[in-house]
Motif scaffolding. Structure first.
Motif, mmCIF file in Angstrom:
data_model
loop_
_atom_site.group_PDB
_atom_site.id
_atom_site.type_symbol
_atom_site.label_atom_id
_atom_site.label_comp_id
_atom_site.label_asym_id
_atom_site.label_seq_id
_atom_site.Cartn_x
_atom_site.Cartn_y
_atom_site.Cartn_z
ATOM 1 N N ASP A 124 2.100 1.699 -3.475
ATOM 2 C CA ASP A 124 1.019 2.210 -4.314
ATOM 3 C C ASP A 124 0.809 3.703 -4.077
ATOM 4 O O ASP A 124 0.639 4.471 -5.024
ATOM 5 N N HIS A 125 0.824 4.108 -2.815
ATOM 6 C CA HIS A 125 0.612 5.521 -2.466
ATOM 7 C C HIS A 125 1.661 6.416 -3.139
ATOM 8 O O HIS A 125 1.357 7.543 -3.536
ATOM 9 N N HIS A 126 2.868 5.900 -3.287
ATOM 10 C CA HIS A 126 3.950 6.677 -3.899
ATOM 11 C C HIS A 126 4.155 6.336 -5.374
ATOM 12 O O HIS A 126 5.166 6.715 -5.972
ATOM 13 N N GLU A 127 3.198 5.606 -5.935
ATOM 14 C CA GLU A 127 3.196 5.242 -7.355
ATOM 15 C C GLU A 127 4.471 4.519 -7.776
ATOM 16 O O GLU A 127 5.043 4.781 -8.836
ATOM 17 N N ILE A 128 4.890 3.599 -6.909
ATOM 18 C CA ILE A 128 6.025 2.735 -7.232
ATOM 19 C C ILE A 128 5.458 1.443 -7.815
ATOM 20 O O ILE A 128 4.741 0.708 -7.140
ATOM 21 N N ALA A 129 5.759 1.197 -9.075
ATOM 22 C CA ALA A 129 5.224 0.006 -9.746
ATOM 23 C C ALA A 129 5.879 -1.257 -9.199
ATOM 24 O O ALA A 129 7.098 -1.333 -9.092
ATOM 25 N N GLU A 140 0.832 -1.205 0.000
ATOM 26 C CA GLU A 140 0.000 0.000 0.000
ATOM 27 C C GLU A 140 0.869 1.258 0.000
ATOM 28 O O GLU A 140 0.548 2.244 -0.671
#
Length: 142
Positions: free
Chosen positions: A95-100, A92
């Motif tokens: 995801d919050h930091h847009e790390i794929a 999560e």
């Protein structure tokens, strides 16, 4: 047959490796991208994880050695439910930091160089040693 799960970067780093979930989360902290609250959570979560699960390098210091075990990476045992649940908040955070990131599942993670009840460290399969098919240069059966 045992199954193994790995959460890793969807994009290779500069060395061509795919860092795992914990390395990615710690990288966010190291780069100063986390809020104070996220940094506090990560430190607590890492402390809990360290207390609950063995760091393979404390048992087998050379398990990630690039000379003997090139590209070795950790995989969770699919039946290590508590450990897999612990990973959820890390994902999560990514995801919050847009790390794929991506999830891999296999019954054959490679040459296993370390094993305990919840994880393995394995050197990935390589084309030269593990590719199961003949190359076109070997010819075809008539």
């Amino acid at each position: 047959m045992s199954e193994f799960v790995r959460y890793q970067s969807a994009v290779p780093n500069r060395r061509g490796r795919f860092p795992g979930v914990f390395a990615l989360a710690n990288g966010l902290q190291r780069d100063g991208r986390l809020s104070d609250a996220e940094t506090g959570w990560l430190r607590e979560a890492n402390t809990r994880a360290t207390a609950m699960y063995t760091d393979p390098t404390t048992v087998q210091p050379d398990c990630y050695d690039e000379t003997h075990n090139p590209g070795a990476r950790a995989w969770f045992s699919a039946d290590a439910v508590e450990l897999l649940e612990m990973v959820g908040p890390y994902l999560e955070l990514l995801d919050h930091h847009e790390i794929a990131w991506m999830q891999l599942v296999t019954s054959s993670p490679g040459r296993i160089v370390y094993r305990d009840a919840v994880q393995v460290v394995a050197v990935p399969h390589t084309h030269a040693e593990d590719w199961p098919f003949r190359s076109p240069q070997e010819g075809r059966a008539p």
